[in-house]
Write a protein that holds these residues in place. Sequence first.
Motif, PDB file in Angstrom:
ATOM      1  N   GLU A 114      43.127  19.129   5.165  1.00  0.00           N
ATOM      2  CA  GLU A 114      43.964  18.209   4.842  1.00  0.00           C
ATOM      3  C   GLU A 114      45.094  17.564   5.899  1.00  0.00           C
ATOM      4  N   GLU A 141      43.522  15.038  -5.214  1.00  0.00           N
ATOM      5  CA  GLU A 141      44.467  15.996  -5.658  1.00  0.00           C
ATOM      6  C   GLU A 141      45.541  15.432  -6.154  1.00  0.00           C
ATOM      7  N   LYS A 180      41.091  25.172   1.779  1.00  0.00           N
ATOM      8  CA  LYS A 180      41.606  23.888   2.290  1.00  0.00           C
ATOM      9  C   LYS A 180      42.542  24.130   3.613  1.00  0.00           C
ATOM     10  N   GLU A 226      45.241  12.704  10.034  1.00  0.00           N
ATOM     11  CA  GLU A 226      46.067  11.160  10.042  1.00  0.00           C
ATOM     12  C   GLU A 226      45.499  10.305  10.920  1.00  0.00           C
ATOM     13  N   ARG A 281      55.312  13.759  -8.485  1.00  0.00           N
ATOM     14  CA  ARG A 281      56.240  13.153  -8.085  1.00  0.00           C
ATOM     15  C   ARG A 281      57.320  12.899  -9.261  1.00  0.00           C
TER      16      ARG A 281
HETATM   17  N1  LIG Z   1      52.827  23.846  -7.866  1.00  0.00           N
HETATM   18  C1  LIG Z   1      52.668  22.422  -7.543  1.00  0.00           C
HETATM   19  N2  LIG Z   1      53.148  22.126  -6.399  1.00  0.00           N
HETATM   20  C2  LIG Z   1      52.884  20.836  -6.190  1.00  0.00           C
HETATM   21  C3  LIG Z   1      52.410  19.871  -6.912  1.00  0.00           C
HETATM   22  N3  LIG Z   1      52.226  18.556  -6.411  1.00  0.00           N
HETATM   23  C4  LIG Z   1      52.686  18.811  -5.088  1.00  0.00           C
HETATM   24  N4  LIG Z   1      52.864  20.296  -4.985  1.00  0.00           N
HETATM   25  C5  LIG Z   1      53.071  20.845  -3.786  1.00  0.00           C
HETATM   26  O1  LIG Z   1      54.208  19.973  -2.930  1.00  0.00           O
HETATM   27  C6  LIG Z   1      53.665  19.947  -1.860  1.00  0.00           C
HETATM   28  C7  LIG Z   1      54.030  18.865  -1.052  1.00  0.00           C
HETATM   29  O2  LIG Z   1      53.157  18.031  -1.651  1.00  0.00           O
HETATM   30  P1  LIG Z   1      53.303  16.394  -1.108  1.00  0.00           P
HETATM   31  O3  LIG Z   1      54.695  16.081  -0.843  1.00  0.00           O
HETATM   32  O4  LIG Z   1      52.560  15.583  -2.467  1.00  0.00           O
HETATM   33  O5  LIG Z   1      52.545  16.377   0.181  1.00  0.00           O
HETATM   34  C8  LIG Z   1      51.024  16.446  -0.403  1.00  0.00           C
HETATM   35  C9  LIG Z   1      50.682  15.178   0.493  1.00  0.00           C
HETATM   36  O6  LIG Z   1      51.368  14.045   0.149  1.00  0.00           O
HETATM   37  C10 LIG Z   1      50.818  15.712   1.920  1.00  0.00           C
HETATM   38  N5  LIG Z   1      49.675  15.106   2.766  1.00  0.00           N
HETATM   39  C11 LIG Z   1      48.353  14.637   2.760  1.00  0.00           C
HETATM   40  N6  LIG Z   1      47.929  13.930   3.673  1.00  0.00           N
HETATM   41  C12 LIG Z   1      48.885  14.139   4.634  1.00  0.00           C
HETATM   42  C13 LIG Z   1      48.878  13.667   5.858  1.00  0.00           C
HETATM   43  O7  LIG Z   1      48.026  13.049   6.512  1.00  0.00           O
HETATM   44  N7  LIG Z   1      49.975  13.853   6.620  1.00  0.00           N
HETATM   45  C14 LIG Z   1      50.897  14.550   5.961  1.00  0.00           C
HETATM   46  N8  LIG Z   1      52.467  14.824   6.774  1.00  0.00           N
HETATM   47  N9  LIG Z   1      50.854  14.889   4.733  1.00  0.00           N
HETATM   48  C15 LIG Z   1      50.045  14.759   4.102  1.00  0.00           C
HETATM   49  O8  LIG Z   1      50.349  17.026   1.783  1.00  0.00           O
HETATM   50  C16 LIG Z   1      50.644  17.693   0.452  1.00  0.00           C
HETATM   51  C17 LIG Z   1      49.475  18.106  -0.083  1.00  0.00           C
HETATM   52  O9  LIG Z   1      49.324  19.348   0.358  1.00  0.00           O
HETATM   53  P2  LIG Z   1      48.486  20.496  -0.412  1.00  0.00           P
HETATM   54  O10 LIG Z   1      48.829  20.981  -1.614  1.00  0.00           O
HETATM   55  O11 LIG Z   1      48.601  21.873   0.456  1.00  0.00           O
HETATM   56  O12 LIG Z   1      47.127  20.211  -0.455  1.00  0.00           O
HETATM   57  C18 LIG Z   1      52.216  20.505  -1.577  1.00  0.00           C
HETATM   58  O13 LIG Z   1      52.119  21.298  -0.446  1.00  0.00           O
HETATM   59  C19 LIG Z   1      51.839  21.043  -3.218  1.00  0.00           C
HETATM   60  O14 LIG Z   1      51.779  22.567  -2.642  1.00  0.00           O
HETATM   61  C20 LIG Z   1      52.369  20.280  -8.463  1.00  0.00           C
HETATM   62  O15 LIG Z   1      51.925  19.463  -9.238  1.00  0.00           O
HETATM   63  N10 LIG Z   1      52.267  21.576  -8.596  1.00  0.00           N
END
Ligand SMILES: Nc1nc2c(ncn2[C@@H]2O[C@H](COP(=O)(O)O[C@H]3[C@@H](O)[C@H](n4cnc5c(=O)[nH]c(N)nc54)O[C@@H]3COP(=O)(O)O)[C@@H](O)[C@H]2O)c(=O)[nH]1
Length: 957
Positions: free
Chosen positions: A905, A726, A869, A908, A730
């Motif tokens: 998703e 995914e 998801k 952990e 950042r």
């Molecule tokens: N429109 C767009 N939205 C985006 C883009 N990139 C990110 N996002 C949105 O930001 C939300 C937060 O993203 P992020 O901080 O990167 O968090 C992601 C993962 O880092 C986090 N994650 C994954 N595994 C774990 C885990 O084990 N524990 C934990 N606490 N967090 C974890 O989850 C986020 C991924 O979530 P998802 O997208 O729902 O799959 C994020 O929700 C995006 O919506 C972008 O480019 N465009």
Amino acid sequence: MGLDPVLVARLILDQQPVATLAVWQDGQSISIWSDDPAFPLCAQVLSTGYCAIESELDFTYLRDEYLEWFTAKGDVGELSLDSAVETRAIRAGIPRAPLIDIGPIRVNRGILATRAGAEFGQCEAMARLRQEHDTVRNILQTVEAIIVALDLDGRITLVNRKGCQLLGYQEAELIGRDWFSTCLPHDIDVAEIRAIHRKILNGDLQGSECVDNPVRTRSGAERLIAWHNNSIRDAEGRVIGSLSAGEDITERRRAERKLADSETRYRLAFQTSPDSININRLADGRYLDVNGGFERLTGWSRDEVIGKRSRDIGIWRDLGVRRQLVNALARDGYCENLEARFVRKNGEIATALMSAHLIILEGETCILSITRDITDKKRAEEALRDSEARANSILRAAPVGIGVVVRRLFMEVNDTLLRMTGYRQDELIGQSARLLYPSDAEFELVGHEKYDQIRAQGIGTVETRWRCKDGSLLNIILSSSPIDPDDLDKGVTFTAQDITARKAHEEQIRNLAYFDPLTGLPNRRLLVDRLEHALIASHRSRQYGALMMLDLDQFKAINDTLGHDVGDRLLVEAARRMTTNVREGDTVSRLGGDEYVVILEGLGTDEQAAANATEMTAEKVRFALSAPYALTCAEPAHYCTSSIGLTLFRGYDTSIEVLLKQADVALYQAKDAGRNAARFFNPAMQKTIESRLALETALRQALFKGELELFYQPQIDQNGRCFGAEALLRWRRPGHGLVAPLEFIPLAEETGLILPIGQWVMDTACAQIKAWEASERTRFLRMAVNVSARQFHQPDFVAQVQASLERYGANPQRLKLELTESVVLENAEQVVSRMNQLKALGVGFSMDDFGTGYSSLSYLKRLPLDQLKIDKSFIRDIATDPSDAAIVRAILAMSQSLGLEVVAEGIESEAQRRFLCENGCHRFQGYLLGRPKPIEEWETQPDLGADADRATSPASE
Ligand SMILES: Nc1nc2c(ncn2[C@@H]2O[C@H](COP(=O)(O)O[C@H]3[C@@H](O)[C@H](n4cnc5c(=O)[nH]c(N)nc54)O[C@@H]3COP(=O)(O)O)[C@@H](O)[C@H]2O)c(=O)[nH]1
């Protein structure tokens, strides 16, 4: 013989007395005797042929004066014939002493007779000569010719009266003077004239030959004389001089020259005249002469037409016109400006203007015709007429009013102007243009403005109003340009464009641009404008003002449950209540949805008092809004409370943007406080606002500064093999380190920055897909990309994705778009269609954060999804919270029935993974399996555990 003196008198028969011819006295001929002597003896001599008185003659003829004069004493007379024989002469000897012996006298009377005869003849000859001389002299004096005689040296020997008159001298002044130096002009070649004189003397110049030579008069004037010359000879035939008879031909020459000049001029005029000139004999109509103009007009050459008649060359196009000409000549002797058409030699028709006069030439009556070719002029006139007709038809048909105004009076107007104003032509022409203006002031204003512009730029354009005949008003754009820029008194032409409809339309657009079409309240744009004015006014007055931001608490529920119409009615009624509960000068605006902003002004200079007044107004509004709404006839009244955020302002120390943020923040405070409340913005909230503003400013620049990056989090199957990643955004923000998307994505969505950012993410992800294709280790990986609602709902979103794929040559099969439920809830039809278009390209879809929203099966079935998801919030306590576990199981079951792949998703812990595996979920994403990391780390990762079937779909698992 003692006869002294002797008289010889001539006797003419029948003539008394005798005429004395000659007298001798003392041996000398005397000439005093001119009268007839009363010679008493003559009668005796005549009768007897002889008489002799010896003495006492003086006693016999007392008191005879002649005898006294001669002191005659005696007389002897004898009749004798003179040499002329026929003439009788009386010869008388008058002795002064008495004759003693008359005998010898008688003896010698023969001698006397001979002697007297000789004397008598000589006397006669002399008298004749004298007479001839006198006659010649008289002739010379009376002839009108100039007679000049010169001697061999050129001295004047004779000049007659006419010569003296011409030369301005007395005869005596001229006689003896040198002709050449006295009477020739100074500039003449005297040698040449002398040569002519010599020729005359030599007889080389005959008298019949005429030589023109000038003379100079006493006054210095020059006259031209035509001379006939001859030499003069003496009795022996010797040339003794020249005689010249001259005629003053100065005037004649001048007249001749004038005539010649005049003839030359007329000939030249005839030949060079641009007009056609022809002379025809009246009797037979034949051409006697034609000029070059005729040749040009008709195409016939002079040689071709001379001697011919016009009918021979068929020159007349209309014989009726020819007849007209002939009649006019017969009647008046002339004809002027007759328009005629002629057939040229090449068959073309020429139009000409003809004038003809009868003239006499060499005794014959002729017709002199002067014809001007006006073919081109006619054509030009016709063209002008056509053009005028066209212009008139354009003027008539022109969709704008057109007219001419001279000294502010209408001189011409077209039909459109009449239609526009409702006036008839006769009601406007000659009338002052003031008639069309609503007031004198507007009329004068337009006049000044227009003429100022005309003077400065040559054309004047003003916007004004006209009042029609029926009293209605038109909005007009009036463009005027002067007929003569140097003389505005000659008037101006104008066009009047009716822009009434356009104005109304503009007004409509302005309303749309500045007013909310549903409630009629000012919209955000007008609010900002009013707020600017409020800040300026506050700055001037130092009075406080306040901004009140409102949200209807139950609006979304009412709108969703009762429908948009009811929702709209609620919004309109709420607007009305707000408006009626603020002061007239305050502004109530609607920003969109259920969000309203009210500007309160003139709250005084005391901050606390202003705050109190603001709070009171807010409460009044809140109370009014909380009253029941009768939104539908059938249903009971509805209730809708409101949350209100308040902030004060004074002057423009705080920007509009910040003020709105402050009110917004306060509004959220009110909502946080449980809604149906009003909250003031307080300074503690300011920090949040400022950092938010700073964040926004920095984010705007981040994209261009290259501060954004994509991290990639692996997605792993139950065998621990990576099948995808995914892409997670950042922001490497200077001074703040790596910023997580949740800190800036909401702001980016709010500000619209998500659009360029989302495009950048899509491009970067596609480029990475392409890059992964290059390696066996990565070419199977699928890239999941998050798409925000705002991004997806762009009309050209499909094209954008396609363009990105094509730009980098990425395989669409490797791209999976993650949509949240909020994306697909809005405008489901369009969402489905758009997803299908992308599906057709090969792009896959995943439903992100599944379980947190409505999660309705009905819409899930309609969407062309590939994957669900499960949101990490259900995973976190999955092993411990039975309800989360139940939800996850339900999601897994549902997705299985729909044939959808499921990714969990937020894994952990191993417990979470195990639970999921045991319940049929085989795809995972979470810190346990791998954190999001920059692409460099992916490239150095030793083993992604790749094998051929990793890219297989769930259906094939
Ligand atoms: N429109 C767009 N939205 C985006 C883009 N990139 C990110 N996002 C949105 O930001 C939300 C937060 O993203 P992020 O901080 O990167 O968090 C992601 C993962 O880092 C986090 N994650 C994954 N595994 C774990 C885990 O084990 N524990 C934990 N606490 N967090 C974890 O989850 C986020 C991924 O979530 P998802 O997208 O729902 O799959 C994020 O929700 C995006 O919506 C972008 O480019 N465009």
